[in-house]
Scaffold this motif. Sequence first.
Motif, PDB file in Angstrom:
ATOM      1  N   PHE A 130       0.463  -1.272   0.018  1.00  0.00           N
ATOM      2  CA  PHE A 130       0.115  -0.309   0.129  1.00  0.00           C
ATOM      3  C   PHE A 130       0.736   0.737  -0.330  1.00  0.00           C
ATOM      4  O   PHE A 130       0.914   2.064  -0.427  1.00  0.00           O
ATOM      5  CB  PHE A 130      -0.823   0.109   1.420  1.00  0.00           C
ATOM      6  CG  PHE A 130      -1.498   1.451   1.059  1.00  0.00           C
ATOM      7  CD1 PHE A 130      -3.095   1.017   0.314  1.00  0.00           C
ATOM      8  CD2 PHE A 130      -1.727   2.688   2.344  1.00  0.00           C
ATOM      9  CE1 PHE A 130      -3.671   2.197   0.318  1.00  0.00           C
ATOM     10  CE2 PHE A 130      -2.677   3.285   2.439  1.00  0.00           C
ATOM     11  CZ  PHE A 130      -3.003   3.686   1.262  1.00  0.00           C
ATOM     12  N   ASN A 131       1.606   1.692   1.083  1.00  0.00           N
ATOM     13  CA  ASN A 131       2.820   2.429   0.568  1.00  0.00           C
ATOM     14  C   ASN A 131       3.617   2.689  -0.236  1.00  0.00           C
ATOM     15  O   ASN A 131       3.750   3.355  -0.901  1.00  0.00           O
ATOM     16  CB  ASN A 131       4.071   1.994   1.902  1.00  0.00           C
ATOM     17  CG  ASN A 131       3.338   2.216   3.497  1.00  0.00           C
ATOM     18  OD1 ASN A 131       2.060   2.951   3.168  1.00  0.00           O
ATOM     19  ND2 ASN A 131       3.565   1.557   4.263  1.00  0.00           N
ATOM     20  N   GLN A 132       3.951   1.106  -0.755  1.00  0.00           N
ATOM     21  CA  GLN A 132       4.703   1.668  -2.230  1.00  0.00           C
ATOM     22  C   GLN A 132       3.873   2.197  -3.537  1.00  0.00           C
ATOM     23  O   GLN A 132       4.271   2.691  -3.697  1.00  0.00           O
ATOM     24  CB  GLN A 132       4.838   0.545  -3.282  1.00  0.00           C
ATOM     25  CG  GLN A 132       6.707  -0.479  -1.786  1.00  0.00           C
ATOM     26  CD  GLN A 132       8.115   0.779  -2.150  1.00  0.00           C
ATOM     27  OE1 GLN A 132       8.049   1.621  -1.363  1.00  0.00           O
ATOM     28  NE2 GLN A 132       8.389   0.612  -3.432  1.00  0.00           N
ATOM     29  N   LYS A 172       4.104   5.664  -5.594  1.00  0.00           N
ATOM     30  CA  LYS A 172       4.092   5.796  -6.852  1.00  0.00           C
ATOM     31  C   LYS A 172       3.089   6.987  -7.404  1.00  0.00           C
ATOM     32  O   LYS A 172       3.114   6.914  -8.359  1.00  0.00           O
ATOM     33  CB  LYS A 172       3.845   4.267  -7.338  1.00  0.00           C
ATOM     34  CG  LYS A 172       3.588   4.327  -9.103  1.00  0.00           C
ATOM     35  CD  LYS A 172       3.828   1.909  -9.375  1.00  0.00           C
ATOM     36  CE  LYS A 172       3.066   2.034 -10.683  1.00  0.00           C
ATOM     37  NZ  LYS A 172       2.847   3.353 -11.934  1.00  0.00           N
ATOM     38  N   GLN A 173       1.965   6.373  -6.873  1.00  0.00           N
ATOM     39  CA  GLN A 173       1.201   7.556  -7.331  1.00  0.00           C
ATOM     40  C   GLN A 173       1.704   9.106  -7.226  1.00  0.00           C
ATOM     41  O   GLN A 173       1.042   9.684  -8.371  1.00  0.00           O
ATOM     42  CB  GLN A 173      -0.127   7.673  -6.943  1.00  0.00           C
ATOM     43  CG  GLN A 173      -1.100   6.656  -6.602  1.00  0.00           C
ATOM     44  CD  GLN A 173      -2.296   6.288  -5.622  1.00  0.00           C
ATOM     45  OE1 GLN A 173      -2.803   6.859  -5.295  1.00  0.00           O
ATOM     46  NE2 GLN A 173      -3.209   5.534  -5.907  1.00  0.00           N
ATOM     47  N   GLN A 174       2.278   9.239  -6.552  1.00  0.00           N
ATOM     48  CA  GLN A 174       3.382  10.659  -6.163  1.00  0.00           C
ATOM     49  C   GLN A 174       4.010  11.112  -7.518  1.00  0.00           C
ATOM     50  O   GLN A 174       4.426  12.245  -7.767  1.00  0.00           O
ATOM     51  CB  GLN A 174       3.749  10.817  -5.339  1.00  0.00           C
ATOM     52  CG  GLN A 174       2.452  10.667  -4.183  1.00  0.00           C
ATOM     53  CD  GLN A 174       3.021  11.189  -2.597  1.00  0.00           C
ATOM     54  OE1 GLN A 174       4.382  11.574  -2.726  1.00  0.00           O
ATOM     55  NE2 GLN A 174       2.267  11.171  -1.875  1.00  0.00           N
ATOM     56  N   LYS A 175       4.597   9.560  -8.431  1.00  0.00           N
ATOM     57  CA  LYS A 175       5.164  10.343  -9.331  1.00  0.00           C
ATOM     58  C   LYS A 175       4.354  10.744 -10.395  1.00  0.00           C
ATOM     59  O   LYS A 175       3.456  10.506 -10.673  1.00  0.00           O
ATOM     60  CB  LYS A 175       6.389   8.876  -8.580  1.00  0.00           C
ATOM     61  CG  LYS A 175       7.342   8.906  -8.204  1.00  0.00           C
ATOM     62  CD  LYS A 175       7.888   7.719  -8.026  1.00  0.00           C
ATOM     63  CE  LYS A 175       9.051   7.044  -7.025  1.00  0.00           C
ATOM     64  NZ  LYS A 175       9.955   6.719  -6.674  1.00  0.00           N
ATOM     65  N   VAL A 195       3.956   1.066 -16.518  1.00  0.00           N
ATOM     66  CA  VAL A 195       3.845   0.190 -15.207  1.00  0.00           C
ATOM     67  C   VAL A 195       3.154   0.098 -14.442  1.00  0.00           C
ATOM     68  O   VAL A 195       2.607   0.931 -13.964  1.00  0.00           O
ATOM     69  CB  VAL A 195       5.903  -0.321 -14.987  1.00  0.00           C
ATOM     70  CG1 VAL A 195       5.893  -1.387 -13.964  1.00  0.00           C
ATOM     71  CG2 VAL A 195       6.541  -0.315 -16.529  1.00  0.00           C
ATOM     72  N   GLU A 196       2.754  -1.593 -14.269  1.00  0.00           N
ATOM     73  CA  GLU A 196       1.527  -0.737 -13.288  1.00  0.00           C
ATOM     74  C   GLU A 196       1.565  -2.251 -11.981  1.00  0.00           C
ATOM     75  O   GLU A 196       2.182  -3.407 -12.214  1.00  0.00           O
ATOM     76  CB  GLU A 196      -0.242  -1.251 -13.442  1.00  0.00           C
ATOM     77  CG  GLU A 196      -0.360  -0.240 -14.082  1.00  0.00           C
ATOM     78  CD  GLU A 196      -0.579   1.508 -13.123  1.00  0.00           C
ATOM     79  OE1 GLU A 196      -1.260   1.404 -11.336  1.00  0.00           O
ATOM     80  OE2 GLU A 196      -0.719   2.367 -14.017  1.00  0.00           O
TER      81      GLU A 196
END
Length: 117
Positions: free
Chosen positions: A17-19, A23-26, A31-32
Amino acid sequence: MNYTFDILGVSPILYFFNQQQEKQQKTPTGVEYVATHKCTLDALIQSVENAVHYKDWNLDKVVDTVIDYWMKNSETIGYWKARLLDAGSENLLVGRVADVNSLRTEFELLLGKNGNR
């Protein structure tokens, strides 16, 4: 567009969840990362469908890629199914679905290509 799918491993729920939050902030990429509590074809397809529904990807081709992976990698799937069971209910099976060109670009960036040396 061509797609690829791989099972990457087992991860604690909170870590995954933290990763995903980071990722959403980048900048969005092709790639998902997907996760599921069960190592079944249906669960993996559902997680992929949920992750890529907002992308301009051909969902049928993405699902076909997951099915193809499942059909050709029975030993690997058996291994990860056992590891997920060993890890317990607070863990997820993690996979990666990507368009091939975006994944290649990400790997090249990680390896310092494209003039980043």
